[in-house]
Design a protein around this motif. Structure first.
Motif, PDB file in Angstrom:
ATOM      1  N   LEU A  38       1.183  -1.059  -0.172  1.00 32.14           N
ATOM      2  CA  LEU A  38       0.115   0.353  -0.218  1.00 32.14           C
ATOM      3  C   LEU A  38       0.946   1.361   0.739  1.00 32.14           C
ATOM      4  O   LEU A  38       0.734   2.609   0.258  1.00 32.14           O
ATOM      5  CB  LEU A  38      -0.882   0.185   0.932  1.00 32.14           C
ATOM      6  CG  LEU A  38      -1.857  -1.063   1.398  1.00 32.14           C
ATOM      7  CD1 LEU A  38      -2.371  -1.269   2.280  1.00 32.14           C
ATOM      8  CD2 LEU A  38      -2.436  -1.464   0.159  1.00 32.14           C
ATOM      9  N   LEU A  39       2.058   1.435   0.197  1.00 34.03           N
ATOM     10  CA  LEU A  39       3.357   2.111   0.108  1.00 34.03           C
ATOM     11  C   LEU A  39       4.196   2.218  -0.482  1.00 34.03           C
ATOM     12  O   LEU A  39       4.835   0.818  -0.672  1.00 34.03           O
ATOM     13  CB  LEU A  39       3.291   2.756   1.760  1.00 34.03           C
ATOM     14  CG  LEU A  39       2.419   2.975   2.639  1.00 34.03           C
ATOM     15  CD1 LEU A  39       3.000   3.315   4.712  1.00 34.03           C
ATOM     16  CD2 LEU A  39       1.437   4.524   2.259  1.00 34.03           C
ATOM     17  N   GLN A 161      11.690   8.104   1.126  1.00 36.92           N
ATOM     18  CA  GLN A 161      10.487   9.274   0.183  1.00 36.92           C
ATOM     19  C   GLN A 161       9.247   7.781   0.804  1.00 36.92           C
ATOM     20  O   GLN A 161       9.247   7.340  -0.376  1.00 36.92           O
ATOM     21  CB  GLN A 161      10.211   9.404  -1.412  1.00 36.92           C
ATOM     22  CG  GLN A 161      11.968  10.951  -0.441  1.00 36.92           C
ATOM     23  CD  GLN A 161      11.294  12.167  -0.473  1.00 36.92           C
ATOM     24  OE1 GLN A 161       9.772  12.697  -0.425  1.00 36.92           O
ATOM     25  NE2 GLN A 161      11.698  13.157   0.030  1.00 36.92           N
ATOM     26  N   ARG A 162       8.163   8.372   1.261  1.00 37.43           N
ATOM     27  CA  ARG A 162       7.167   7.682   1.200  1.00 37.43           C
ATOM     28  C   ARG A 162       6.022   7.814   0.495  1.00 37.43           C
ATOM     29  O   ARG A 162       5.184   9.186   0.498  1.00 37.43           O
ATOM     30  CB  ARG A 162       6.637   7.061   3.373  1.00 37.43           C
ATOM     31  CG  ARG A 162       5.684   5.963   3.306  1.00 37.43           C
ATOM     32  CD  ARG A 162       5.081   6.437   4.589  1.00 37.43           C
ATOM     33  NE  ARG A 162       4.814   7.480   5.321  1.00 37.43           N
ATOM     34  CZ  ARG A 162       5.723   8.441   6.155  1.00 37.43           C
ATOM     35  NH1 ARG A 162       7.060   7.728   6.437  1.00 37.43           N
ATOM     36  NH2 ARG A 162       5.133   9.200   6.832  1.00 37.43           N
ATOM     37  N   SER A 163       5.351   7.180  -0.129  1.00 38.38           N
ATOM     38  CA  SER A 163       4.349   7.462  -0.918  1.00 38.38           C
ATOM     39  C   SER A 163       3.017   6.651  -1.210  1.00 38.38           C
ATOM     40  O   SER A 163       3.225   5.030  -0.990  1.00 38.38           O
ATOM     41  CB  SER A 163       4.532   7.677  -2.459  1.00 38.38           C
ATOM     42  OG  SER A 163       5.307   7.239  -3.226  1.00 38.38           O
ATOM     43  N   VAL A 164       1.932   6.217  -1.797  1.00 35.50           N
ATOM     44  CA  VAL A 164       1.141   5.929  -1.535  1.00 35.50           C
ATOM     45  C   VAL A 164       1.445   5.075  -2.833  1.00 35.50           C
ATOM     46  O   VAL A 164       1.456   5.530  -4.233  1.00 35.50           O
ATOM     47  CB  VAL A 164      -0.066   5.869  -1.383  1.00 35.50           C
ATOM     48  CG1 VAL A 164      -0.621   6.655  -0.705  1.00 35.50           C
ATOM     49  CG2 VAL A 164      -0.637   7.385  -2.274  1.00 35.50           C
ATOM     50  N   GLN A 192      -5.087   4.003   5.857  1.00 38.47           N
ATOM     51  CA  GLN A 192      -6.782   4.819   4.662  1.00 38.47           C
ATOM     52  C   GLN A 192      -6.546   5.317   3.932  1.00 38.47           C
ATOM     53  O   GLN A 192      -7.385   5.066   2.801  1.00 38.47           O
ATOM     54  CB  GLN A 192      -6.020   6.184   5.266  1.00 38.47           C
ATOM     55  CG  GLN A 192      -5.575   7.110   6.872  1.00 38.47           C
ATOM     56  CD  GLN A 192      -4.671   8.161   7.901  1.00 38.47           C
ATOM     57  OE1 GLN A 192      -4.317   8.623   7.204  1.00 38.47           O
ATOM     58  NE2 GLN A 192      -4.790   7.858   9.363  1.00 38.47           N
ATOM     59  N   HIS A 193      -4.917   4.838   2.895  1.00 41.66           N
ATOM     60  CA  HIS A 193      -4.876   4.524   1.836  1.00 41.66           C
ATOM     61  C   HIS A 193      -5.671   3.185   1.273  1.00 41.66           C
ATOM     62  O   HIS A 193      -6.796   3.665   0.537  1.00 41.66           O
ATOM     63  CB  HIS A 193      -3.546   4.725   1.462  1.00 41.66           C
ATOM     64  CG  HIS A 193      -3.282   4.257  -0.515  1.00 41.66           C
ATOM     65  ND1 HIS A 193      -4.112   5.038  -0.881  1.00 41.66           N
ATOM     66  CD2 HIS A 193      -2.637   3.139  -0.679  1.00 41.66           C
ATOM     67  CE1 HIS A 193      -3.926   4.667  -2.489  1.00 41.66           C
ATOM     68  NE2 HIS A 193      -2.805   3.276  -2.282  1.00 41.66           N
ATOM     69  N   LEU A 194      -5.787   2.331   2.058  1.00 45.60           N
ATOM     70  CA  LEU A 194      -6.461   1.005   1.297  1.00 45.60           C
ATOM     71  C   LEU A 194      -7.944   1.406   1.456  1.00 45.60           C
ATOM     72  O   LEU A 194      -9.128   0.995   0.675  1.00 45.60           O
ATOM     73  CB  LEU A 194      -6.258  -0.266   2.164  1.00 45.60           C
ATOM     74  CG  LEU A 194      -7.075  -1.500   1.845  1.00 45.60           C
ATOM     75  CD1 LEU A 194      -7.291  -1.549   0.378  1.00 45.60           C
ATOM     76  CD2 LEU A 194      -6.823  -2.555   3.034  1.00 45.60           C
ATOM     77  N   LEU A 195      -8.609   2.117   2.631  1.00 41.00           N
ATOM     78  CA  LEU A 195     -10.476   2.395   2.058  1.00 41.00           C
ATOM     79  C   LEU A 195     -10.889   3.478   1.645  1.00 41.00           C
ATOM     80  O   LEU A 195     -11.485   3.892   1.181  1.00 41.00           O
ATOM     81  CB  LEU A 195     -10.215   2.217   3.872  1.00 41.00           C
ATOM     82  CG  LEU A 195     -10.555   1.355   4.254  1.00 41.00           C
ATOM     83  CD1 LEU A 195     -10.555   0.847   6.118  1.00 41.00           C
ATOM     84  CD2 LEU A 195     -11.906  -0.194   4.070  1.00 41.00           C
TER      85      LEU A 195
END
Length: 256
Positions: A38-39, A161-164, A192-195
């Motif tokens: 997811l990230l 760097q972290r991103s979705v 949060q990203h998944l939902l």
């Protein structure tokens, strides 16, 4: 002997490079693992801040790594072994194990509460100490502000760097159809990203799934987005594996 997770299909949602050990541990217990990062994790851009900090390590009394990704990216950027005189502090057992694998010798880790607050309590008074804190872009401020309150001077360094990650709705629907007995979520941002990403139909299906999470903050993020079935786990890959095996044990009283 019957394996604890035989016939179960579990999703692992960590960044791709961090899924291997957990997938292997769950597979040894009979689970079929589907990885759904997811990230995504990438080197910092620009990288000068990180390079400058690595060139000045002799100036610091302690180095803190906020995650296994911070450890990996720092050591990728460093061409020599970690200096033996410089202790490192990490938040949880997974990071402690990774630090040891990377050759770090003096490793400080909370014994119980695996978060920024737990590390602050473990470190205690830091009056006069110079600390470098390696983390991803953004992140909570509880740790740096707590260290300053404890008397330290703190240099924050973006180590990665972290991103979705981009998600394919059709693929998610297909994987849900194949089977999903549990989803392991390791960060609030991933939850949060998944939902948030899912359309209404997929979101309803995901809200009804079973989630395994190693920290109450992740559980709170899932609940805020409508997830109904959340099981807390121990920290670290081995702890997550033990907790999931315990949950699916025929004599378990944890089931929701």
């Amino acid at each position: 002997m019957t394996l604890a997770l035989a016939g179960l299909r579990l999703w692992i949602t960590r960044p791709e490079a961090q899924s291997g050990y957990l997938a292997a541990a769950l597979s040894k217990q009979g689970a079929q693992c589907h990885t759904l990062p997811l990230l995504t994790i990438a080197p910092p851009n620009p990288a000068q801040e990180l390079q400058n900090a690595l060139a000045q390590l002799d100036q610091f009394d302690l180095a803190i790594f906020i995650s296994p990704s911070a450890l990996d990216q720092v050591m990728l950027a460093r061409s020599t072994p970690w200096p033996s005189h410089l202790p490192v502090a990490v938040i949880g057992p997974g990071s402690a194990e990774r630090a040891a694998q990377l050759g770090m010798q003096h490793i400080i880790c909370p014994a119980q509460q695996f978060d920024g607050e737990g590390l602050l309590a473990t470190l205690g008074d830091q009056t006069g100490k110079k600390i470098v804190l390696f983390r991803g872009n953004g992140g909570r401020d509880i740790l740096p502000s707590g260290l300053i309150a404890a008397g330290a001077s703190v240099q924050l360094v973006t180590a990665y760097q972290r991103s979705v990650a981009a998600l394919d709705r059709q693929q998610i629907e297909q994987q849900l159809a194949v089977g999903c007995d549990g989803i392991i979520i390791s960060s609030s941002e991933a939850a949060q990203h998944l939902l948030n990403w899912a359309g209404e139909q997929a979101q309803l299906k995901l809200q009804c799934r079973l989630y395994f999470v190693p920290h109450p903050r992740i559980a709170a993020a899932l609940k805020a987005h409508g997830a109904q079935h959340i099981v807390p786990t121990e920290a670290g890959d081995d702890g997550i594996t033990r907790s999931i095996c315990r949950y699916f044990s025929p004599v378990s009283s944890q089931k929701v």
